[in-house]
Design a protein around this motif. Sequence first.
Motif, PDB file in Angstrom:
ATOM      1  N   ALA A 120       0.888  -1.325   0.329  1.00  0.00           N
ATOM      2  CA  ALA A 120       0.192   0.028  -0.011  1.00  0.00           C
ATOM      3  C   ALA A 120       0.853   1.234  -0.098  1.00  0.00           C
ATOM      4  O   ALA A 120       0.481   2.291  -0.371  1.00  0.00           O
ATOM      5  CB  ALA A 120      -1.005  -0.098   1.298  1.00  0.00           C
ATOM      6  N   GLY A 121       2.119   1.259   0.307  1.00  0.00           N
ATOM      7  CA  GLY A 121       3.177   2.174   0.141  1.00  0.00           C
ATOM      8  C   GLY A 121       3.449   2.613  -1.231  1.00  0.00           C
ATOM      9  O   GLY A 121       4.234   3.637  -1.082  1.00  0.00           O
ATOM     10  N   GLY A 122       2.993   1.991  -2.162  1.00  0.00           N
ATOM     11  CA  GLY A 122       3.449   2.181  -3.562  1.00  0.00           C
ATOM     12  C   GLY A 122       3.998   1.085  -4.162  1.00  0.00           C
ATOM     13  O   GLY A 122       5.190   0.650  -3.257  1.00  0.00           O
ATOM     14  N   ASP A 123       3.901   0.539  -5.219  1.00  0.00           N
ATOM     15  CA  ASP A 123       4.560  -0.628  -5.658  1.00  0.00           C
ATOM     16  C   ASP A 123       5.808   0.053  -6.449  1.00  0.00           C
ATOM     17  O   ASP A 123       6.613  -1.004  -6.993  1.00  0.00           O
ATOM     18  CB  ASP A 123       3.725  -1.438  -6.793  1.00  0.00           C
ATOM     19  CG  ASP A 123       3.047  -0.677  -8.021  1.00  0.00           C
ATOM     20  OD1 ASP A 123       3.385   0.529  -8.134  1.00  0.00           O
ATOM     21  OD2 ASP A 123       2.257  -1.214  -8.575  1.00  0.00           O
ATOM     22  N   LYS A 145       1.672  -7.224   3.539  1.00  0.00           N
ATOM     23  CA  LYS A 145       0.196  -6.933   3.177  1.00  0.00           C
ATOM     24  C   LYS A 145      -0.068  -7.117   1.685  1.00  0.00           C
ATOM     25  O   LYS A 145      -0.938  -6.188   1.127  1.00  0.00           O
ATOM     26  CB  LYS A 145      -0.113  -5.204   3.382  1.00  0.00           C
ATOM     27  CG  LYS A 145       0.211  -4.823   4.859  1.00  0.00           C
ATOM     28  CD  LYS A 145       0.005  -3.376   4.981  1.00  0.00           C
ATOM     29  CE  LYS A 145       0.577  -2.863   6.469  1.00  0.00           C
ATOM     30  NZ  LYS A 145       0.058  -1.550   6.388  1.00  0.00           N
ATOM     31  N   THR A 146       0.401  -8.285   1.298  1.00  0.00           N
ATOM     32  CA  THR A 146       0.003  -8.584  -0.121  1.00  0.00           C
ATOM     33  C   THR A 146      -1.320  -8.828  -0.426  1.00  0.00           C
ATOM     34  O   THR A 146      -1.984  -8.457  -1.463  1.00  0.00           O
ATOM     35  CB  THR A 146       0.611  -9.939  -0.565  1.00  0.00           C
ATOM     36  OG1 THR A 146       0.257 -10.973   0.392  1.00  0.00           O
ATOM     37  CG2 THR A 146       2.189  -9.668  -0.525  1.00  0.00           C
ATOM     38  N   ASP A 147      -2.381  -8.874   0.751  1.00  0.00           N
ATOM     39  CA  ASP A 147      -3.728  -9.196   0.667  1.00  0.00           C
ATOM     40  C   ASP A 147      -4.241  -7.864   0.169  1.00  0.00           C
ATOM     41  O   ASP A 147      -5.361  -7.644  -0.420  1.00  0.00           O
ATOM     42  CB  ASP A 147      -4.169  -9.714   1.785  1.00  0.00           C
ATOM     43  CG  ASP A 147      -3.764  -8.873   2.979  1.00  0.00           C
ATOM     44  OD1 ASP A 147      -2.753  -8.500   3.136  1.00  0.00           O
ATOM     45  OD2 ASP A 147      -4.737  -8.315   3.865  1.00  0.00           O
ATOM     46  N   VAL A 180      -5.341  -1.659  -3.671  1.00  0.00           N
ATOM     47  CA  VAL A 180      -4.637  -0.494  -3.799  1.00  0.00           C
ATOM     48  C   VAL A 180      -3.970  -0.346  -5.278  1.00  0.00           C
ATOM     49  O   VAL A 180      -3.064   0.603  -5.510  1.00  0.00           O
ATOM     50  CB  VAL A 180      -3.614  -0.220  -2.712  1.00  0.00           C
ATOM     51  CG1 VAL A 180      -4.417  -0.047  -1.380  1.00  0.00           C
ATOM     52  CG2 VAL A 180      -2.673  -1.411  -2.839  1.00  0.00           C
ATOM     53  N   GLY A 181      -4.252  -1.528  -5.976  1.00  0.00           N
ATOM     54  CA  GLY A 181      -3.688  -1.231  -7.387  1.00  0.00           C
ATOM     55  C   GLY A 181      -2.365  -1.509  -7.664  1.00  0.00           C
ATOM     56  O   GLY A 181      -1.592  -1.040  -8.401  1.00  0.00           O
ATOM     57  N   SER A 182      -1.730  -2.234  -6.528  1.00  0.00           N
ATOM     58  CA  SER A 182      -0.319  -2.538  -6.564  1.00  0.00           C
ATOM     59  C   SER A 182      -0.377  -3.766  -7.482  1.00  0.00           C
ATOM     60  O   SER A 182      -0.769  -4.687  -7.237  1.00  0.00           O
ATOM     61  CB  SER A 182       0.345  -2.809  -5.237  1.00  0.00           C
ATOM     62  OG  SER A 182       0.620  -1.646  -4.708  1.00  0.00           O
ATOM     63  N   ASP A 183       0.833  -3.738  -8.288  1.00  0.00           N
ATOM     64  CA  ASP A 183       1.376  -4.933  -9.077  1.00  0.00           C
ATOM     65  C   ASP A 183       2.398  -5.738  -8.520  1.00  0.00           C
ATOM     66  O   ASP A 183       3.720  -5.648  -8.336  1.00  0.00           O
ATOM     67  CB  ASP A 183       1.699  -4.620 -10.554  1.00  0.00           C
ATOM     68  CG  ASP A 183       2.244  -5.382 -11.278  1.00  0.00           C
ATOM     69  OD1 ASP A 183       2.386  -6.609 -10.957  1.00  0.00           O
ATOM     70  OD2 ASP A 183       2.152  -5.209 -12.691  1.00  0.00           O
TER      71      ASP A 183
END
Lengths: 225, 224
Positions: free
Chosen positions: A148-151, A171-173, A178-181
Motif C-alpha cells: 500500500a506504500g506504492g508498488d 500486506k500482499t492481501d 490499492v492497485g499494486s502490481d
Amino acid sequence: MHLDHSHDGPAAVSADAHRPDGTRRALRIGLGGPVGSGKTATVAALCRALRDQLSLAVVTNDIYTREDAEFLLREAVLPPERITAVETGACPHTAIRDDISANLEAVEDLEDDLGPLDLILVESGGDNLTATFSKGLVDAQVFVIDVAGGDDIPRKGGPGVTTADLLVVNKTDLAPYVGSDLARMAADAKEQRGDLPVVLQSLRSEAGVGEVAAWVRARLAAWTA
Amino acid sequence: MTRAALLVLADGRFPAGGHAHSGGAEAAVKAGRITGAAGLEEFCRGRLHTSGAVSAALAAAAALGVDPVALDGAADARTPSAALRVAARKLGRQLMRAARTTWPHPELDALARQFPKGAHQPVVLGLAARAAGLGPEDAAYCSAYEGVSGPATAVVRLLSLDPFDATGVLARLAPEVDLVVRDAVDAARRAVDLGVDALPAGSAPLLEIGAEAHAAWPVRLFAS
C-alpha cells in the motif's frame, strides 16, 4: 575485534560475538522500514512463531511514544521483562545507525537480566528508505515495506531495499485494493537486490510469517554453528 | 597528547547517546518557558551557570585524577532529581562504552567495573578526557559546551527553530562558557587537595522539577 578480552569489565566492543563471560551472545536481527509497513505486526508474529522453541527478546525504538512496546505487551507475545523500549530523541535512524549506544545497552541488559538468549529482535522506529542498522548493533537486518506504500518502492531502491539481508513486501492481501502490481514489485526487487532474498507476505493469510520465521531460523543455525 | 583529540571528544556526533536527550529543554518548551531563540538563550544561560558549572567542575576534577568514586558520590549529592540521576548514569554508561573503544585506558576499565550500570556522565567525561591525553580545562570545556549545545539542538527539533538562530545563541554564550570553565578548573584544582566538597553545588530547581514531570509523560520526543 576482541579488545574487551584483556579485562573483565562490561563489553566495550559492540559487535563482539561473545559476552564478557565468554559465552556466545544472542543473534541480533534488526527490522526496519517505513512507518506503517507492518514491522511491529511482523515482530509480534515472529515472537508467536518462535517463542516455543527459542529464548527470545525484543527491543523497540519508538519515535516519540511507547506504542510499539505497548502493542507487543498488550498482545502478550512475550512476557513484559522480555520487551524493552529505547527512546530515540526524534531520530530513529541515529539510534540504529550513527549512535547505537542506547540500543546496545538495551540488548546487553536483556541478556544480563534474563540469562543467555538465542535471539533478540531490534525493531527500528518507522523511518525513510535510507534507514539501515549498524553492523555494530545487529548481525542481520530485515527491511519491511508494504504494497500500500506504492508498488514503485522496490524500483526506487535505497539502502534499505537494496542491502537488507531480507526484504519483506508486506500486506500482499491489499494489492488488489490499492492497485499494486505484485509481480512488478517482485521483479523490481530482484533487479535491485540480485541474489538477496525477498519474501512477499500477508500476515492475514494462512502462511503468515512462516517464510520470514524460516529465514530467521536459518540465520540462527548459521550463527550457532 | 594531541589537540585534535579534543575535537573528537567534543564532536556532537561522538556516539555517546546524547542525541536522545534534551537537557531539560523538552520540559521547558512544554511549560512555555522556551518559545524561541531568546528563551533558548536564557534557558541555556541558566543551565550553564548552575548544573553546567557543577558538571564542568566534576569533569575537570576527574581529568585531574580526583577519585572518580568520590566524584560520583558528589554528583549524586548535587542532583536532587532521581530522574536526572538516572539520565546522568545512562549517559555515563553510554559515554563509557564509546570512550573505552576510542581511547582504551585502565582507569576507564576500572570505573566501568565499579559502575557496570553507569557512573555520572561528567565523571566519565573527565576520565575519557584523561584517557585521551587531554587536561582538566579540555574536560571542562567539553562538559560546559555540551550542556548548552544539547538543549539548542533539541529545541531546533522541538520548535522547528531556525538552526542559524540556535547556533547564534551558542556563539553568544561562548564568553560565558569561558568563565564557567575557568571557575570549574579552579574548583577542581582545589578539590585535588581539599576533596570533593571544594566543588561547586549550584542547582536549578526548575530543571530538577521539570525532569521529574518529564519522566512521567507518556508521550515525549526525548529521554530527558
